[in-house]
Every structure is written in structure tokens, then in C-alpha cells.
Design an enzyme around this catalytic site. Structure first.
Site, mmCIF file in Angstrom:
data_model
loop_
_atom_site.group_PDB
_atom_site.id
_atom_site.type_symbol
_atom_site.label_atom_id
_atom_site.label_comp_id
_atom_site.label_asym_id
_atom_site.label_seq_id
_atom_site.Cartn_x
_atom_site.Cartn_y
_atom_site.Cartn_z
ATOM 1 N N ARG A 95 3.995 -17.755 -8.743
ATOM 2 C CA ARG A 95 4.400 -18.078 -7.371
ATOM 3 C C ARG A 95 3.624 -19.301 -6.859
ATOM 4 N NH1 ARG A 95 3.155 -12.505 -4.557
ATOM 5 N NH2 ARG A 95 1.265 -12.907 -5.773
ATOM 6 N N HIS A 110 -6.900 -12.312 -8.839
ATOM 7 C CA HIS A 110 -5.832 -11.374 -8.496
ATOM 8 C C HIS A 110 -6.149 -10.040 -9.144
ATOM 9 C CE1 HIS A 110 -1.827 -9.518 -8.318
ATOM 10 N NE2 HIS A 110 -1.586 -10.343 -7.324
ATOM 11 N N ASP A 168 -1.526 -17.204 -2.504
ATOM 12 C CA ASP A 168 -2.081 -17.586 -1.208
ATOM 13 C C ASP A 168 -2.817 -18.924 -1.246
ATOM 14 O OD1 ASP A 168 -1.252 -15.201 0.111
ATOM 15 O OD2 ASP A 168 -2.873 -14.141 -0.902
ATOM 16 N N SER A 175 1.878 -3.103 1.209
ATOM 17 C CA SER A 175 3.100 -3.107 2.026
ATOM 18 C C SER A 175 4.243 -2.388 1.326
ATOM 19 C CB SER A 175 3.505 -4.540 2.374
ATOM 20 O OG SER A 175 3.646 -5.341 1.218
ATOM 21 N N HIS A 223 -4.543 -8.258 2.200
ATOM 22 C CA HIS A 223 -3.147 -8.315 1.736
ATOM 23 C C HIS A 223 -2.484 -9.560 2.324
ATOM 24 C CE1 HIS A 223 0.537 -7.126 0.022
ATOM 25 N NE2 HIS A 223 0.912 -6.168 0.838
#
Length: 447
Positions: free
Chosen positions: A335, A326, A381, A249, A279
Site C-alpha cells: 500500500r 508492521h 501510514d 476496526s 490504528h
């Protein structure tokens, strides 16, 4: 134009102007004096494999260290949360304070935050035709299609495009008009997102903007979700704002803007990349997997033994554990940690969170024993969908829209600086498979 807007604009924009003018000589000197210095080499594996780890993008907005995680303007997530001015009655900063910080690299004063908040409110009025465009789409269209189309439809508002075609275009001043578009876009996109949610999932019943609220609280208000969802929004948008320039993105937005396309063209394209399952769509897929995982336990209370068995069954069936691993990180994603801390405080007894927490306790060891995962730790996620589900946002398709609202902050700060430093159109050089085969036989490219 009101006096308030003039005052606010002169403060943040003038600060940014001073930063840019001080920065430009650094870029100019690097190009002029050190342009031929080699900083990396490219392998055949990287050429075929998506340019993984090729150091060929520049951004000072954020940096992703494999072992430290994301740094925004040089600061870790805990430092950002600790140092930025907080929303009234909250332990989290306002999104407006974070926007100032991303653009300038400075921790704003409370007075500066209030100026940005005032300007943000003046910019957040979305043209009515944007909602008409969204309504014109089939109602079962994916909400990311609606968001991308809504953003793209605002292109007619672009101040950058108007300046480019004005006959007085100046490369050194172009950033000022990109900044105007970028600020307009980040102020409006949460309004569009909340509209899409209420239109698709709440019988087209909308809640008007509350002009007294900061962006995070106003988003929660328009969604119709009470506290502490305002803090969820602040946290979520900050955590998802940026992740270097190489993710799809961010890179797509940069690439399109490098052609001197305006912010609306660029970010609509970035959103289309974010919608991909590799993504931004991943958070939705992780939650779906967790709920299926819960069913496999057959109603039994999760514990280390039955969770471990279910994880091994997943791996032995040739499947992956979604939310773990990742492309860059080699530790638990900070995060993820930030969201876990929120859950431990606000929703420790939530059944899905308890399962996620147990998976976190046992999955890394199992993945290391399994031996195929370079990084056995959870990413962002693995946690985010569970929080949304807990607070009643159970429409999975909407999760990537939330991601898109946050990612606008980083991408818009980046393309403002791209124009400020005069970065050229991006144009990598392609090679053929035959060339690669020749260089492989020769042990490398000779010329």
C-alpha cells in the site's frame, strides 16, 4: 421502487446469492467432519499479548501475507488495479467496481459496474437528521466522533433489524438484509465524511452531490478539490478497505455484528477502534513527525547524510521512526508502494514527499543496523498523510475519517458474508493470571 433499482439489485444480489449457496456446504463440511482438527496452539505470550498471530478468525475477503502483503480476494494490489474496470479517463478502478469484487470475488464487467454505480447513487441519500445529529455536537468535537455518531444515528434505518423483529427471521436469509444495510452504509458514508469536512473546516459551506460522478470523483467534488484528487480518493479508499479480520476496526465490526447487531451498530463501534493512535490515527501522527523532522533539518535541503543523522538522533533518543514496521508484514507495505508510485507521477517535487522518499532510502538500513526492528520497512501510514497535505487537506484530524470511509468497504463485505455463513456470536474463553502461572510451572496446560 424504480425499475432501474430492481434491475441493479437483482444482478449483484443474485450473483452474491449464488456464491453464498455454493459456499455454505464448504463451511458446513469443515464443521461437521473436521471440527476437531487442531490448526494452532496458544502460548502465554499470545494470551497476554493481544492474541497476536492466533489463527482464530475466518475471512475470504482479504489475507495478509508477511512477505507478500495484502491480497484482496486472492489478488495483489497491482493485480486489482490492473484488472478491475477503470473510471472514465482514469488509471484507477472505481470504488463501485471494487465493492462488487469484494462481495463476489469476481472481476465485474463494465455493464455490471454501471449497474452497481446506478444502485450506489440511489442509496447515497443521507437522512437529514444525520446532519442534525452532527450539528448538535460541539463543533470542536473530533471528526471521528462526528462520523461515528452519524453512522450510529442511521440505525433506525436498518433493514436487518426490522427483519429480525418481523417475526419471520430466518438464519439462511439474514444475509440479504445485512447486505442491504451494508450497501446503504458504504454508499452514504462518503457523503457524511464530506459533510463533516465542509462543516468543520470550510465554514459550513457545502457542495451538493453530482449524480453523474462515480464515488471517488463525487467525493473529491464534494470536498471541493480538483483532479487528480478523484484518483487519490479511488486509490486511498481501495488501499484502506480491508486488512484481514484481526485489526481493531475490522475485528470490532465483526465482533459486534456477531451478536446480530446491525451494520450501523457494528461499524460505529469499528470506527471508535479505528480512531485509536495505534490504528487509524497513526497516519496523522506520521505526518506530524515528518514535519517536525523537516524542522530539525533547519532549512537545509534533505540529503542522505543529514537525514541519516536525524534518524540516528531519533533512535538514540529512545524514540521510534513512525510509519516503519508492521505487526505482520516483513517487507515494504504494498500500500505504501502504490502511494509512492502515485507521488512519483503526480507530485515528485513536493518537499514533504522528497523527504519521505529519502527517509525510505536510508531508514531500513539504519533500522537493521540499530537491530531492534523486526520489520525495518515502511507501512501505509508512512506515505498517506503527505498526499492529503499536498492536495490541501491539511486538517490532520480528518485523516482518520478518510481511513474510515475506505475501511467501510471491507468490513461491510465481511459482515455480509458472516451472516451468509451463519457465523455464531464470538466468545473467547478467558483464564486467570494464577492459571497461567500454574501452567508455566507445569510446562503447559495438562487438561
Amino acid at each position: 421502487m424504480s425499475t432501474v433499482k430492481e434491475t441493479v439489485t437483482s444482478s449483484l444480489k443474485e450473483t452474491l446469492k449464488q456464491k453464498i449457496e455454493a459456499w455454505r456446504p464448504r463451511t458446513t463440511r469443515l464443521l461437521k467432519e473436521f471440527g476437531k482438527v487442531v490448526i494452532d496452539q496458544v502460548t502465554i505470550e499470545q494470551a497476554i499479548g493481544g492474541a497476536r498471530d492466533v489463527r482464530c478468525l475466518v475471512t475470504d475477503i482479504s489475507y495478509l501475507d508477511p512477505y507478500e502483503g495484502i491480497r484482496f480476494r486472492g489478488k495483489t494490489i497491482p493485480e486489482v488495479f490492473a484488472e478491475l474496470p477503470k473510471a472514465r479517463g482514469s488509471e484507477y478502478p472505481t470504488v463501485e467496481a471494487f465493492w462488487y469484487f469484494l462481495l463476489t470475488g469476481d472481476i465485474p464487467t463494465q455493464a455490471q459496474v454501471e449497474e452497481v454505480m446506478a444502485e450506489w447513487k440511489q442509496r447515497q441519500n443521507v437522512p437529514s437528521y444525520v446532519f442534525d445529529v452532527i450539528r448538535a455536537l460541539p463543533k470542536d468535537s473530533h471528526p471521528m466522533v462526528m462520523l461515528s455518531a452519524g453512522v450510529l444515528s442511521m440505525q433506525r434505518e436498518s433493514k436487518f433489524t426490522a427483519y429480525y423483529h418481523s417475526g419471520r427471521y430466518n438464519k439462511l436469509q439474514a444475509w440479504e438484509y445485512m447486505y442491504e444495510d451494508a450497501f446503504d452504509l458504504v454508499a452514504r458514508i462518503p457523503i457524511i465524511a464530506a459533510f463533516i469536512y465542509r462543516y468543520k473546516y470550510k465554514n459550513d459551506q457545502h457542495i451538493p452531490i453530482d449524480p453523474n460522478l462515480d464515488m471517488g470523483a463525487n467525493f473529491a467534488h464534494m470536498m471541493g478539490i480538483p483532479k487528480p484528487y478523484d484518483d487519490v480518493s479511488r486509490m486511498y479508499f481501495i488501499l484502506h478497505s480491508d486488512h484481514e479480520s484481526g485489526n481493531v476496526s475490522a475485528h470490532t465490526t465483526h465482533l459486534v455484528a456477531s451478536a446480530l447487531s446491525d451494520a450501523y451498530y457494528a461499524y460505529s463501534a469499528g470506527l471508535n477502534g479505528l480512531a485509536g493512535p495505534l490504528h487509524g490515527l497513526a497516519n496523522q501522527e506520521v505526518l506530524s513527525w515528518i514535519m517536525e523532522f523537516q524542522k530539525k533539518l533547519g532549512g537545509a535541503e534533505p540529503n542522505k547524510e543529514n537525514v541519516s543523522k536525524a534518524l540516528w538522533d531519533t533512535l538514540n533518543a529512545g524514540q521510534v521512526i513512525p510509519g516503519y514496521g508492521h505487526a505482520v508484514l516483513r517487507k515494504t507495505d504494498p500500500r505504501y508502494t502504490a502511494q509512492r508510485e502515485f507521488c512519483l507521477k503526480h507530485m515528485p517535487d513536493d518537499p514533504l514527499f522528497k523527504l519521505v522518499s529519502l527517509i525510505y532510502e536510508v531508514a531500513p538500513g539504519i533500522l537493521m543496523e540499530h537491530g531492534k526492528a523486526k520489520n525495518p520497512w515502511p507501512n501505509v501510514d508512512a506515505q498517506s498523510g503527505v498526499i492529503q497535505w499536498h492536495y490541501g487537506v491539511r486538517e490532520w484530524d480528518f485523516y482518520t475519517v478518510l481511513f474510515g470511509v475506505g475501511r467501510a468497504l471491507g468490513t461491510m463485505a465481511n459482515i455480509t458474508w458472516d451472516r451468509a455463513l451463519g457465523y455464531p456470536i464470538e466468545r473467547p474463553k478467558s483464564v486467570t493470571t494464577e492459571m497461567l502461572e500454574q501452567w508455566a510451572a507445569e510446562g503447559g496446560r495438562k487438561s
